[in-house]
Design an enzyme around this catalytic site. Structure first.
Site, PDB file in Angstrom:
ATOM      1  N   TYR A  54      20.622  13.501   5.769  1.00  0.00           N
ATOM      2  CA  TYR A  54      20.036  13.959   4.513  1.00  0.00           C
ATOM      3  C   TYR A  54      21.094  14.471   3.543  1.00  0.00           C
ATOM      4  CZ  TYR A  54      15.414  13.960   6.809  1.00  0.00           C
ATOM      5  OH  TYR A  54      14.265  13.619   7.472  1.00  0.00           O
ATOM      6  N   GLY A 242       4.165  12.401  -1.560  1.00  0.00           N
ATOM      7  CA  GLY A 242       3.619  12.918  -2.811  1.00  0.00           C
ATOM      8  C   GLY A 242       2.495  12.107  -3.413  1.00  0.00           C
ATOM      9  N   LEU A 244      -0.414  11.469  -2.270  1.00  0.00           N
ATOM     10  CA  LEU A 244      -1.730  12.076  -2.059  1.00  0.00           C
ATOM     11  C   LEU A 244      -1.998  13.247  -3.004  1.00  0.00           C
ATOM     12  CD1 LEU A 244      -1.991  11.923   1.839  1.00  0.00           C
ATOM     13  CD2 LEU A 244      -3.482  10.768   0.195  1.00  0.00           C
ATOM     14  N   GLY A 246      -1.894  12.860  -6.116  1.00  0.00           N
ATOM     15  CA  GLY A 246      -2.531  12.225  -7.274  1.00  0.00           C
ATOM     16  C   GLY A 246      -1.648  12.094  -8.487  1.00  0.00           C
ATOM     17  N   LYS A 247      -0.403  12.602  -8.417  1.00  0.00           N
ATOM     18  CA  LYS A 247       0.435  12.632  -9.618  1.00  0.00           C
ATOM     19  C   LYS A 247       0.803  11.251 -10.136  1.00  0.00           C
ATOM     20  CE  LYS A 247       4.661  13.464  -6.885  1.00  0.00           C
ATOM     21  NZ  LYS A 247       5.705  14.474  -6.581  1.00  0.00           N
TER      22      LYS A 247
END
Length: 357
Positions: A54, A242, A244, A246-247
């Site tokens: 990462y 992300g 889910l 809705g953005k």
């Protein structure tokens, strides 16, 4: 209300929410990362997950920053080491990340030992609470794949060699517990059976697999293994990167700094798995968003509460680049889904099963 704790192993209590750090060093600067960590810790989150590869998308010049930022935060804030649970992961074979031990080409004892030592340095700590194999050394379908093709199998490092290296690290005090990630029922049971034969081999205590409204493949086989063997699920991507929230369905397509917008065309693993051009994926998401709206719930609360209600989930590993996102997840700890909501969720799942495996 503080985030509740879960006993993952003997003398290892983790918060039921775990802050993932894979945006630290790419989407988040040092100061932004520190502010997120401060707020999470103050809210009762004691569990933080990282990996040697990462941040993502993975690049040679940023590799290891997520661990470095996490380690600097613990040191600079003078947080007693026993008040935080640090988890990280060793990369499996990859022909792409040549900057990590030339691939890595395999997950043998040498690679495991080098990864542990390097993670300890970046995290600025004497020990790692939970050290996980990020993905198997052998071939398995993962990161969006769902069909096993026997012709893709290749010669793999033995589990005996891996557990021996991990056992030495436990004995020397470098790591406390061992976990797996992106594993299958076969893999989980194989690690357990091998460990049973040799007292110095550590027993796996957790499996970090994807679990969300859009991916319930864990329930098809790994769940049975975990239940009978008393292994907990660390559910990653509970918000499905992300989507889910809705953005991405807002009129403007979501903020330009949202991950799938910011890295469009540069993050194949995420874009292939969470493909918003797939009509089945979007239909499932719209169904869940409709349920959230019907019952006056934030879509994030619906998604996180669904994961946390699973009896085998110890903690949900989520990411956040902004304090507002972190607070939305924290609020979900107080949400309990009614039988009616669960029934409607299950109907959507029956119509569109696991569109993002």
């Amino acid at each position: 209300m503080a985030v509740p704790l879960f006993n993952l192993a003997l003398d290892l209590s983790v918060s039921r929410l775990c802050l993932g750090t894979m945006t630290f060093g790419e989407q988040n600067s040092v100061s932004e990362s520190f502010r997120l960590l401060d707020h999470a810790f103050d809210a009762g989150i004691n569990f933080f997950d990282s990996a040697e590869m990462y941040p993502v998308p993975q690049r040679a010049d940023t590799q290891g920053r997520s661990e470095e930022y996490l380690g600097r935060w613990v040191r600079d804030r003078k947080i007693p080491r026993d008040r935080v649970v640090l988890a990280t992961k060793v990369s499996g074979p990859s022909g792409q990340m040549t900057w990590i031990r030339d691939g890595p080409k395999c997950l043998d004892a040498w690679n495991i030992s080098k990864a542990i030592d390097n993670s300890l340095l970046r995290l600025r700590t004497d020990y790692i609470d939970l050290f996980q194999i990020h993905w198997p050394d052998r071939y398995v379908p993962m990161f969006g794949e769902f069909e096993y093709d026997p012709t893709h199998q290749y010669s793999a490092i033995t589990i005996e060699e891996q557990l021996e290296a991990l056992g030495r690290a436990v004995a020397s005090g470098k790591i406390r517990y061992v976990g797996l990630s992106n594993e299958t029922p076969y893999g989980v049971m194989k690690y357990l059976h091998v460990a049973e034969r040799v007292p110095s081999y550590p027993k796996v205590v957790s499996v970090q697999n994807c679990y969300s409204l859009l991916c319930r493949t864990f329930d098809s086989g790994v769940a049975e293994c975990c239940h009978h063997e008393r292994i907990s699920l660390l559910a990653y991507s509970p918000l499905a990167m992300g989507i889910l929230s809705g953005k991405y369905f807002l009129p403007d397509g979501g903020p330009p700094d949202a991950r799938l917008n910011l890295f469009k065309g540069r993050y194949s693993e995420g874009e292939s798995r969470y493909n918003l051009s797939n009509s089945i994926v979007t239909a499932a998401i719209m169904g869940y968003l409709k349920i959230a709206g019907k019952y006056g719930l934030h879509p994030v609360a619906l998604a996180i509460a669904f994961v946390l209600r699973h009896p085998l989930v110890a903690s949900a590993i989520f990411g956040a680049t902004k304090r507002r996102q972190l607070e939305e997840v924290l609020d979900a700890c107080n949400v309990e889904l009614s039988p009616e909501i669960v029934a409607e969720i299950n109907q959507i799942h029956a119509n569109y099963p696991n569109p993002c495996p």
